[in-house]
Scaffold this active site. Sequence first.
Site, PDB file in Angstrom:
ATOM      1  N   PRO A   1      -4.466  18.746 -49.194  1.00  0.00           N
ATOM      2  CG  PRO A   1      -3.350  16.860 -48.347  1.00  0.00           C
ATOM      3  CD  PRO A   1      -3.903  17.455 -49.619  1.00  0.00           C
TER       4      PRO A   1
ATOM      5  CD  GLU B   1       2.967   9.848 -52.434  1.00  0.00           C
ATOM      6  OE1 GLU B   1       3.202  10.868 -51.770  1.00  0.00           O
ATOM      7  OE2 GLU B   1       2.813   8.726 -51.918  1.00  0.00           O
TER       8      GLU B   1
ATOM      9  NE  ARG C   1     -25.502  22.788 -41.193  1.00  0.00           N
ATOM     10  CZ  ARG C   1     -26.499  22.407 -40.430  1.00  0.00           C
ATOM     11  NH1 ARG C   1     -27.089  21.261 -40.643  1.00  0.00           N
ATOM     12  NH2 ARG C   1     -26.913  23.178 -39.437  1.00  0.00           N
TER      13      ARG C   1
ATOM     14  CG  ASP D   1     -25.364  25.754 -37.558  1.00  0.00           C
ATOM     15  OD1 ASP D   1     -25.971  25.285 -36.577  1.00  0.00           O
ATOM     16  OD2 ASP D   1     -25.512  25.347 -38.727  1.00  0.00           O
TER      17      ASP D   1
END
Length: 228
Positions: A86, A113, A151, A166
Amino acid sequence: MQIDIITIFPDMFREVFNFGIVRRARERTLVDVRVHDLRDWTTDKHRTTDDSPYGGGPGMVMKVEPLVSAVEAIADERTRVVLLAPRGAPLRQSKLRELAEVEHLVLVAGRYEGVDERFAYAANAEELSIGDYVLSGGEIPAMVVVDALVRLLPRALADPESAEQDSFSHGMLDFPHYTRPEEFRGLRVPEVLLSGNHAAIDEWRHQRALSDTRARRPELLTTQKIAT
Ligand code: SAM
């Protein structure tokens, strides 16, 4: 391109790469995706991959030794190692374009964690985040990276133009798309798209991409110079 994924939950990946563009890219050997069980690099009889945190506190921390052993067994001098985290740099289309040039990518999925702080240093791993929210593990982020990356590989898409138009490819969102019928519950397809005038269609699409970006994601326009 070869992508190796290190996880304690390899079964999560059983079907996910067997569909659509990723499946076709694998069948055409544009990409080889291998999933590894981190427990194969443990040395104790319980195949332990986590331990309690130094300093106390809730949860468990992924141990550094099995992770580093796994990376060292899989990686060579061509390899880029990415730890999903994160706190990592936000994953953007520009980063994916950079990774699409790499011959060998190792993706490491954390759990609990998180991962012992020494891992990223010891394995020379860069940290990437798929967004400002916390998932239970790095497996879904790793799937996101593989899907978005494939992609961008040459010949992965039937029509390479489709990746170029895109969202985020030109610092803008994609333009709106329509298909048959021409009218649905009183909502008509914009006339210009039925006109056959390709220059007018291109201009309409460009202007709509621009106005949608301005309305929804204005910050994209401040970081890129777009022809108006
Ligand atoms: N304590 C960590 C924190 O607050 O940053 C959260 C750990 S999370 C529960 C467990 C694992 O999920 C992480 O080690 C990472 O591999 C993965 N993960 C969770 N959210 C993620 C995100 N937004 N991007 C990338 N990986 C994520």
